[in-house]
Design an enzyme around this catalytic site. Sequence first.
Site, PDB file in Angstrom:
ATOM      1  N   LYS A  17      20.298 -13.194  23.747  1.00 58.75           N
ATOM      2  CA  LYS A  17      19.538 -12.379  24.442  1.00 58.75           C
ATOM      3  C   LYS A  17      18.069 -12.618  24.513  1.00 58.75           C
ATOM      4  CE  LYS A  17      22.084  -8.298  23.749  1.00 58.75           C
ATOM      5  NZ  LYS A  17      22.802  -8.775  22.629  1.00 58.75           N
ATOM      6  N   ARG A  93      23.407   0.254  25.803  1.00 59.05           N
ATOM      7  CA  ARG A  93      24.211  -0.622  25.540  1.00 59.05           C
ATOM      8  C   ARG A  93      25.554   0.663  25.598  1.00 59.05           C
ATOM      9  NH1 ARG A  93      20.731  -3.274  21.815  1.00 59.05           N
ATOM     10  NH2 ARG A  93      21.945  -4.064  20.356  1.00 59.05           N
ATOM     11  N   ARG A 131      20.415 -16.014  10.457  1.00 60.69           N
ATOM     12  CA  ARG A 131      19.131 -15.674  11.125  1.00 60.69           C
ATOM     13  C   ARG A 131      17.861 -15.070  11.121  1.00 60.69           C
ATOM     14  NH1 ARG A 131      19.977 -11.663  16.906  1.00 60.69           N
ATOM     15  NH2 ARG A 131      19.857 -10.104  15.158  1.00 60.69           N
ATOM     16  N   ARG A 163      15.967  -9.971   9.189  1.00 62.22           N
ATOM     17  CA  ARG A 163      16.106  -8.685   9.730  1.00 62.22           C
ATOM     18  C   ARG A 163      17.330  -7.843   8.786  1.00 62.22           C
ATOM     19  NH1 ARG A 163      17.288  -8.575  16.229  1.00 62.22           N
ATOM     20  NH2 ARG A 163      18.680  -6.593  15.077  1.00 62.22           N
ATOM     21  N   ARG A 174      27.694  -3.743  13.809  1.00 63.32           N
ATOM     22  CA  ARG A 174      27.412  -3.948  14.979  1.00 63.32           C
ATOM     23  C   ARG A 174      28.314  -4.525  16.581  1.00 63.32           C
ATOM     24  NH1 ARG A 174      23.038  -7.453  13.513  1.00 63.32           N
ATOM     25  NH2 ARG A 174      21.654  -7.333  15.194  1.00 63.32           N
TER      26      ARG A 174
HETATM   27  P1  AMP Z   1      18.754  -5.702  18.610  1.00 62.27           P
HETATM   28  O1  AMP Z   1      17.478  -5.976  18.726  1.00 62.27           O
HETATM   29  O2  AMP Z   1      18.854  -5.038  20.532  1.00 62.27           O
HETATM   30  O3  AMP Z   1      19.431  -5.988  18.194  1.00 62.27           O
HETATM   31  O4  AMP Z   1      18.341  -3.951  18.442  1.00 62.27           O
HETATM   32  C1  AMP Z   1      18.493  -3.634  16.930  1.00 62.27           C
HETATM   33  C2  AMP Z   1      19.042  -2.165  16.730  1.00 62.27           C
HETATM   34  O5  AMP Z   1      18.150  -1.452  17.690  1.00 62.27           O
HETATM   35  C3  AMP Z   1      20.587  -1.592  16.919  1.00 62.27           C
HETATM   36  O6  AMP Z   1      21.288  -1.966  16.182  1.00 62.27           O
HETATM   37  C4  AMP Z   1      19.961  -0.572  17.186  1.00 62.27           C
HETATM   38  O7  AMP Z   1      20.367   0.121  16.078  1.00 62.27           O
HETATM   39  C5  AMP Z   1      19.488  -0.416  17.522  1.00 62.27           C
HETATM   40  N1  AMP Z   1      18.516   0.265  19.709  1.00 62.27           N
HETATM   41  C6  AMP Z   1      18.740  -1.593  20.187  1.00 62.27           C
HETATM   42  N2  AMP Z   1      18.397  -0.421  21.467  1.00 62.27           N
HETATM   43  C7  AMP Z   1      19.982   0.197  21.841  1.00 62.27           C
HETATM   44  C8  AMP Z   1      20.524   0.597  22.797  1.00 62.27           C
HETATM   45  N3  AMP Z   1      20.240   0.709  23.925  1.00 62.27           N
HETATM   46  N4  AMP Z   1      21.444   2.145  22.147  1.00 62.27           N
HETATM   47  C9  AMP Z   1      21.402   2.017  20.980  1.00 62.27           C
HETATM   48  N5  AMP Z   1      21.193   1.601  19.745  1.00 62.27           N
HETATM   49  C10 AMP Z   1      19.494   0.990  20.267  1.00 62.27           C
END
Ligand code: AMP
Length: 224
Positions: A17, A93, A131, A163, A174
């Site tokens: 993404k 999400r 990653r 990360r 996740r």
């Molecule tokens: P990502 O980089 O999109 O994988 O987001 C990293 C982390 O941020 C996720 O594992 C969640 O803890 C938090 N996060 C990001 N976007 C959301 C969302 N829309 N709803 C809830 N938590 C989020």
Amino acid sequence: MIPGVRLVLLGKQGAGKGTQAVKLAKHYVVPHISTGDMFRATVRSGSPLGEKLGYFMEAGELVPDAVVIEVVETRLREDDSRTRGFVLDGFPRTRPQAEELQAVLEPLGGLDVALDLEVPTDIVMARLSGRRACSQCGANYHVEAPPQVEWTCDVCGGEVVHRADDTPDAIARRLALYEQETEPLLGFYRELGLLCVVEGVGLPNDVFSRAVEAVDARRERARV
Ligand code: AMP
């Protein structure tokens, strides 16, 4: 190509993404809005909110809807996204997030497309465990495709790191949450006639070409 689009990107963690969002945002001349990147910046700021967010993120848990919705709504009220649109990456999400987004966008003409990047779970697991990501701009690398200069981001010169939520436990959590909370949104958007599914396996440029074709076809259908 008609500039401007209101697009949400769906897909498992590791589906690509982030990579596709950057390309799509550049192509359609709209901001790339990544909730994950915004939250990581808040964590780095060391603010009390950042401390709270870090707790959820490191464990691979979702940040509570109310917090996420407030952050996204504030961002969507800015001029660039209000007038030209956006590529939303990592939001929505959950069902309440998706419903709130529909409500916020209604006066602006609604969402154009929800694009799902389809990648099998074994492939995303392999991508996530190797990653590495830029701690400043979020650009993604892999141990087998590192930046040109040792762990220095090719895009912004930031430090490229593993990360904190790309550990085996957090990855498993996740992906489980994706299945429980986010995958049902495919049905939500399908019912609204907004869903486009694109095969996310392959070279980033090939996936990008498929994505643009799907988005333009969907916009063309909506126009006639
Ligand atoms: P990502 O980089 O999109 O994988 O987001 C990293 C982390 O941020 C996720 O594992 C969640 O803890 C938090 N996060 C990001 N976007 C959301 C969302 N829309 N709803 C809830 N938590 C989020």
